[in-house]
Design an enzyme around this catalytic site. Structure first.
Site, PDB file in Angstrom:
ATOM      1  N   HIS A 178       0.905  -1.156   0.000  1.00  0.00           N
ATOM      2  CA  HIS A 178       0.000   0.000   0.000  1.00  0.00           C
ATOM      3  C   HIS A 178       0.937   1.196   0.000  1.00  0.00           C
ATOM      4  CE1 HIS A 178      -3.586   2.348   1.611  1.00  0.00           C
ATOM      5  NE2 HIS A 178      -2.590   3.174   1.776  1.00  0.00           N
ATOM      6  N   HIS A 212      -3.551  -0.664  -5.620  1.00  0.00           N
ATOM      7  CA  HIS A 212      -4.392   0.483  -5.957  1.00  0.00           C
ATOM      8  C   HIS A 212      -3.610   1.733  -6.368  1.00  0.00           C
ATOM      9  CE1 HIS A 212      -3.433   1.268  -1.789  1.00  0.00           C
ATOM     10  NE2 HIS A 212      -4.376   0.507  -1.284  1.00  0.00           N
ATOM     11  N   ASP A 278     -10.310  -4.012  -3.934  1.00  0.00           N
ATOM     12  CA  ASP A 278     -10.059  -3.346  -2.651  1.00  0.00           C
ATOM     13  C   ASP A 278     -11.381  -3.248  -1.866  1.00  0.00           C
ATOM     14  OD1 ASP A 278      -8.459  -0.267  -1.425  1.00  0.00           O
ATOM     15  OD2 ASP A 278      -8.983  -2.186  -0.452  1.00  0.00           O
TER      16      ASP A 278
HETATM   17  O1  DOR Z   1      -9.982   2.982   1.816  1.00  0.00           O
HETATM   18  C1  DOR Z   1      -9.339   2.068   2.351  1.00  0.00           C
HETATM   19  N1  DOR Z   1      -9.918   1.254   3.244  1.00  0.00           N
HETATM   20  N2  DOR Z   1      -8.038   1.884   2.030  1.00  0.00           N
HETATM   21  C2  DOR Z   1      -7.235   1.019   2.704  1.00  0.00           C
HETATM   22  O2  DOR Z   1      -6.052   0.936   2.393  1.00  0.00           O
HETATM   23  C3  DOR Z   1      -7.782   0.232   3.809  1.00  0.00           C
HETATM   24  C4  DOR Z   1      -9.230   0.037   3.619  1.00  0.00           C
HETATM   25  C5  DOR Z   1      -9.905  -0.533   4.861  1.00  0.00           C
HETATM   26  O3  DOR Z   1      -9.401  -1.549   5.364  1.00  0.00           O
HETATM   27  O4  DOR Z   1     -10.941  -0.008   5.255  1.00  0.00           O
END
Ligand code: DOR
Length: 419
Positions: A178, A212, A278
């Site tokens: 990430h 991402h 994601d």
């Molecule tokens: O928007 C996100 N939510 N990006 C992340 O890297 C983690 C993810 C989450 O686990 O909620």
């Protein structure tokens, strides 16, 4: 049956467990009219002929693609079960044509100990409808990093790459980063070049996959480092920033049209290797709170939205399948057992009907019934999802209560079979 010479000819009628007939199948990169016959969880025959089967699915007005292999989902469960469980998250994946998913380690408890890893694997084995891989985090606590197919997503900004990699992971494990900061929205620009330079300095043997990527600058950094592969998400390909709307809050943040255009360029020029959802579910109460968490529940809508976008952009479905099935399967060492419609492969496939539709949040099987795509028109509907020969989703219904297997076990069987 007797024959003129007085002997006997025994004709053993072969029967199959499942037949998917009349569709156009993506075979060898081309859409061909063919029927698929499944036995013992594998594709036994791909042929244009009528053969006996215990069960049949009529796919006459549909397209058959390999089941999606999603390298990036947050299935939650454990102490985050109010957001999603393995049961609901795998149902959401099945709705989106995903037959294999990789679970990220930012759970509660985090997947950074052997106990947490084995606990999640056991829980997933009890209730996941789809095949799964539970990724551990780095740094790994309470012992050396285990020999697993992949680690991550590894949050650079939380630990710095030193803490992540000072105890080197097994050299063949895929490292999923990430690669952005949480301090600013320019994380990729800030974090990615340093990360890639650091990885290069360390002369890591590990394959590196960047999660991402969301900006033109991020893609340029990938192009400058051919050793790393990268992922983009449907939300970064299809949405632009809307900071005032909690449903659009995600990390990395949604970008402006310049970056969206650059991501589509990366999809068509080969810079992008995979598309991952994601899938990051949060409860409606959390999303409606004064401090809504970041995350979009992308698994159930991924294929209908991408199918629609590829048709509208006149991009080949072979490219879509390469990005969502073949390449992710290759990165996990699963191809061609997964990621291809081929005789002998696992019978992982998705039947998509070309028809006008709409995304409706209330129809989604994820617990997080809130999506920024609510109301979006689609040109393709997932009719059926088949995971190793079991129909797990059919005509808007979840038709399985489990049966998903750990990818680690499947890889071991494949190695034994091919040894
Ligand atoms: O928007 C996100 N939510 N990006 C992340 O890297 C983690 C993810 C989450 O686990 O909620």
């Amino acid at each position: 049956m007797t024959v003129p010479d007085g002997g006997y000819r025994c004709s053993i009628m072969v029967s199959y467990d499942l037949a998917i007939t009349g569709g156009r199948c993506l075979v060898g990169g081309r859409l061909v009219r063919a029927d698929i016959f499944i036995r013992d969880g594998r594709i036994a025959r791909i042929a244009r002929r009528s053969l006996p089967a215990d069960r049949a699915i009529d796919a006459r007005d549909s397209i058959l693609l390999p089941g999606l292999v999603d390298l990036h989902v947050h299935l939650r469960d454990g102490d985050l079960a109010h957001k999603e469980t393995f049961a609901t998250g795998s149902a959401a994946c099945a709705q989106g044509g995903i037959t294999t998913a990789v679970d990220m380690p930012n759970n509660d408890p985090p997947t950074d100990t052997i106990g947490a890893l084995e606990g999640r694997e056991a829980a997933a084995a009890r209730s996941s409808r789809i095949d799964f891989l539970i990724n551990p985090a780095l740094p790994f606590r309470g012992g050396p990093p285990p020999d697993v197919p992949a680690f991550g997503e590894l949050f650079c900004y939380q630990h710095g790459t030193g803490a992540l990699l000072d105890t080197p992971p097994p050299p063949k494990s895929l490292l999923m980063f990430h690669a952005e900061s949480d301090r600013t929205d320019e994380g990729e620009r800030e974090c990615l070049p340093d990360l890639l330079a650091d990885l290069h300095r360390r002369e890591l043997a590990n394959p590196v996959h960047l999660c991402h990527i969301s900006t033109a600058a991020g893609l340029d950094a990938v192009r400058a480092n051919p050793g790393a592969t990268c992922e983009v998400t449907p939300h970064h390909l299809l949405l632009t920033t809307r900071p005032e709307d909690p449903l659009f809050r995600v990390r990395p943040p949604l970008r402006r049209s310049h970056d969206v255009t650059a991501l589509w360029q990366g999809v068509t020029d080969g810079t992008v290797t995979t598309i991952g959802s994601d899938h990051a579910p949060h409860s409606r109460a959390e999303k409606e709170s004064g401090d809504p968490p970041c995350g979009i529940p992308g698994a159930p809508t991924m294929l209908p939205l991408l199918f629609t976008a590829f048709l509208r952009r006149r991009l080949p479905l072979a490219l879509l399948a390469r990005l969502t099935s073949e390449n992710p399967a290759r990165l996990l060492g699963l191809y061609p057992a997964k990621g291809a419609l081929r005789e002998g492969s696992f019978a992982d496939m998705v039947v998509v009907r070309k028809e006008e539709g709409r995304i409706r949040a209330e129809d989604l099987y994820t617990m997080a019934r809130s999506t920024p795509f609510d109301g979006h028109r689609t040109a393709g509907t997932v009719v059926a999802t088949v995971r190793r020969g079991e129909v797990i989703y059919l005509h808007d219904h979840i038709t399985s209560s489990g049966g998903g297997r750990n990818v680690k076990g499947l890889l071991k069987e494949l190695r034994t079979k091919n040894a």
